[in-house]
Design a protein around this motif. Structure first.
Motif, PDB file in Angstrom:
ATOM      1  N   LYS A 124       0.795  -1.219   0.000  1.00 32.35           N
ATOM      2  CA  LYS A 124       0.000   0.000   0.000  1.00 32.35           C
ATOM      3  C   LYS A 124       0.831   1.274   0.000  1.00 32.35           C
ATOM      4  N   GLY A 125       1.983   1.256   0.603  1.00 34.41           N
ATOM      5  CA  GLY A 125       2.837   2.445   0.606  1.00 34.41           C
ATOM      6  C   GLY A 125       2.327   3.517   1.538  1.00 34.41           C
ATOM      7  N   LYS A 126       1.267   4.216   1.121  1.00 39.87           N
ATOM      8  CA  LYS A 126       0.584   5.224   1.930  1.00 39.87           C
ATOM      9  C   LYS A 126      -0.917   4.989   1.852  1.00 39.87           C
ATOM     10  N   VAL A 127      -1.621   5.147   2.979  1.00 41.23           N
ATOM     11  CA  VAL A 127      -3.060   4.894   3.045  1.00 41.23           C
ATOM     12  C   VAL A 127      -3.768   6.158   3.516  1.00 41.23           C
ATOM     13  N   TYR A 128      -4.873   6.487   2.832  1.00 36.97           N
ATOM     14  CA  TYR A 128      -5.667   7.666   3.186  1.00 36.97           C
ATOM     15  C   TYR A 128      -7.116   7.272   3.398  1.00 36.97           C
ATOM     16  N   ARG A 129      -7.771   7.990   4.312  1.00 39.20           N
ATOM     17  CA  ARG A 129      -9.174   7.709   4.640  1.00 39.20           C
ATOM     18  C   ARG A 129     -10.059   8.834   4.135  1.00 39.20           C
ATOM     19  N   ASN A 130     -11.151   8.448   3.509  1.00 44.69           N
ATOM     20  CA  ASN A 130     -12.158   9.400   3.061  1.00 44.69           C
ATOM     21  C   ASN A 130     -12.935   9.909   4.282  1.00 44.69           C
ATOM     22  N   THR A 131     -13.053  11.224   4.443  1.00 48.15           N
ATOM     23  CA  THR A 131     -13.749  11.778   5.600  1.00 48.15           C
ATOM     24  C   THR A 131     -14.759  12.826   5.147  1.00 48.15           C
ATOM     25  N   PHE A 132     -15.771  13.050   5.971  1.00 47.99           N
ATOM     26  CA  PHE A 132     -16.696  14.157   5.719  1.00 47.99           C
ATOM     27  C   PHE A 132     -16.159  15.436   6.360  1.00 47.99           C
ATOM     28  N   GLU A 133     -15.513  15.282   7.490  1.00 42.49           N
ATOM     29  CA  GLU A 133     -14.941  16.446   8.173  1.00 42.49           C
ATOM     30  C   GLU A 133     -13.715  16.947   7.421  1.00 42.49           C
TER      31      GLU A 133
END
Length: 504
Positions: free
Chosen positions: A299-308
């Motif tokens: 994955k290397g780097k992981v990001y999360r989808n957020t509403f805030e």
């Protein structure tokens, strides 16, 4: 103005209201100012909940984070969706035929269409219905005690995922899937409840996959009728289902994986102990929702989808609605990485190599000739980069973290060796699952185009271990036609799919 510049300027406006929060909730005031004539609709919601402190705070959360959210609603999108509908209606399993897909996409860019900002178009009725239905499931489900009000606001309450058209989806999904969940599971274990429902979807959902995004998020109503799209649509559908039932579920993604050379996204469940459980209900392996599980992908780097909206370094790269969560997967780490002496500025980009060019996955600060890299996956090769006029250029040697140390890939031009490379990365379980679908396939030859008589060239009796395979058959005479027949599906309603790119 290029797309990168547009993203940065838009993001800076978000940073302004994120960073200026103080007494009196300046972010809420900023949002109401941005609403313009629509301010009256948003104030109706605040007034509606003035005597209910918890729902009032939920309404304030949605409104203060509303700037920047919006969707595309345009008649021109319908003709493209028609192709996707037809694939489902014709019961096409596996992948949507490329010819039909690409014919509709040539010359079309949905980002040129007008976007409807939520802050300017949101109605009081829609927001109130979303809040009421969210609280209904939160109050009635047995696992509500497993997460806080703050988690509820970010993981259950949001009315949209991305840039999809807005639908009144909560009650629609609740009425459809609550009886199903009740019939499958009656316990109080949140993880097992999600696991049971996810396994049911994996077994019963005939999802038609496409190979490209090039569309806004399709939306809850569309996905309730047509399960078609990419991994994005699979995770979107799961979010609609599980949030409608009160489960704290979100979406994580990586922008590029060196092991399969594309991006990917999956769902994540917030566990009762504060941990996070990743899952993807359409995974080809025996992947279920369980603590400590992993799909094995690099994955290397992981990001999360957020509403805030977040005030962080990721804002200038991917917008304020992505949060770097790499540390949740690989632990916190920090490394000082060498870069070229002539590199100027306060930051550089971090990328990965792909066959079509470097893919940027992070921006890192530059201090005294070294880049300070935080929270990366060990065992993955990263490339320091600079950017000029949209062109990415190396800013130092590639590096990889091995046993807690930075290893640089600096060539020694005085030495040369010959290597026979069969795979770049290990054969992970999910890849093995795909390749195992070849077992039992047959290759035949014939001089009759209908193969009424034929000769069997070979039968694949074991899972291939590499992408390129040679077989030297012994045949009795020359033939004109060749036919590849995939193995039968595992069960009658399963997708009959062959992982083959070319036969020569």
């Amino acid at each position: 103005m290029n797309r990168v510049q547009m993203t940065i300027i838009w993001s800076l406006s978000i940073v302004f209201f994120v960073s200026c929060e103080s007494a009196g909730d300046k972010r809420l005031d900023f949002a109401l100012e941005q609403a313009g004539k629509n301010r009256i609709e948003l104030e109706k919601v605040l007034n509606y909940y003035q005597n209910d402190s918890l729902k009032l705070e939920a309404a304030r959360f949605l409104i203060r984070n509303m700037p920047g959210h919006g969707g595309y609603e345009d008649d021109r999108l319908d003709s493209v969706k028609a192709v996707m509908k037809a694939a489902v209606e014709l019961n096409i399993g596996g992948y949507l035929p490329d010819s039909e897909w690409k014919r509709k996409w040539i010359g079309f860019n949905y980002r040129t269409l007008p976007k409807r900002p939520d802050i300017e178009y949101m109605s009081a009725d829609y927001l109130i219905e979303n809040i009421e239905q969210s609280f209904k499931v939160w109050e009635e489900c047995p696992w509500a005690k497993n997460y806080s009000f703050d988690d509820f606001c970010e993981w259950v309450l949001p009315y949209r995922i991305g840039d999809e058209p807005l639908d009144n989806w909560r009650k629609m999904y609740y009425d459809r899937y609550k009886p199903l969940l009740d019939s499958l599971y009656t316990g109080n274990d949140m993880v097992e409840a999600v696991n049971v429902l996810a396994r049911h979807f994996k077994r019963t959902n005939l999802f038609v996959l496409t190979t490209e995004y090039r569309m806004p998020h399709l939306g809850a109503r569309f996905l309730s009728e047509y399960l078609v799209g990419t991994c994005r649509e699979i995770t979107d559908h799961a979010v609609y289902v599980f949030r409608a039932l009160g489960f704290p579920v979100n979406i994580d993604k990586y922008w590029y994986s060196p092991s399969n050379q594309h991006d990917h996204m999956w769902n994540v469940l917030k566990d009762s102990d504060g941990g996070f459980i990743p899952f993807w209900y359409m995974d080809s392996s025996d992947f279920v929702v369980k603590r400590g599980s992993t799909d094995g992908r690099k994955k290397g780097k992981v990001y999360r989808n957020t509403f805030e909206a977040h005030d962080s370094k990721t804002v200038s790269l991917f917008g304020p609605f992505y949060q770097d969560v790499t540390a949740e997967y690989f632990g916190e780490n920090e490394f000082k990485v060498k870069v070229d002496d002539n590199i100027e500025g306060n930051s550089i980009l971090l990328g990965m190599f792909s066959p079509s060019g470097y893919v940027t996955v992070d921006a890192v600060p530059l201090r005294r000739g070294k880049a300070r890299v935080n929270n990366i996956e060990p065992g993955v090769i990263f490339q320091p980069l600079t950017s000029e006029n949209g062109t990415r250029s190396p800013a130092g040697y590639p590096f990889m973290v091995v046993d807690g140390n930075v290893r640089y890939f600096e060539p020694d031009m005085s030495k040369a060796v010959t290597a026979h490379i069969r795979r770049k990365y290990p054969l992970r379980q999910y890849l093995y699952g795909y390749m195992a679908t070849m077992t039992g396939a047959e290759i035949e030859v014939s001089n009759d185009r209908y193969f009424r008589t034929s000769e069997l060239l070979c039968c694949l009796t074991d899972t291939p271990r590499t992408n390129l395979n040679y077989y030297y058959p012994k045949i009795s005479r020359p033939y004109r036609y060749v036919r590849f027949t995939p193995p039968p599906p595992a069960y009658p309603t399963a997708d009959c799919r062959a992982e083959i790119a070319e036969l020569a």
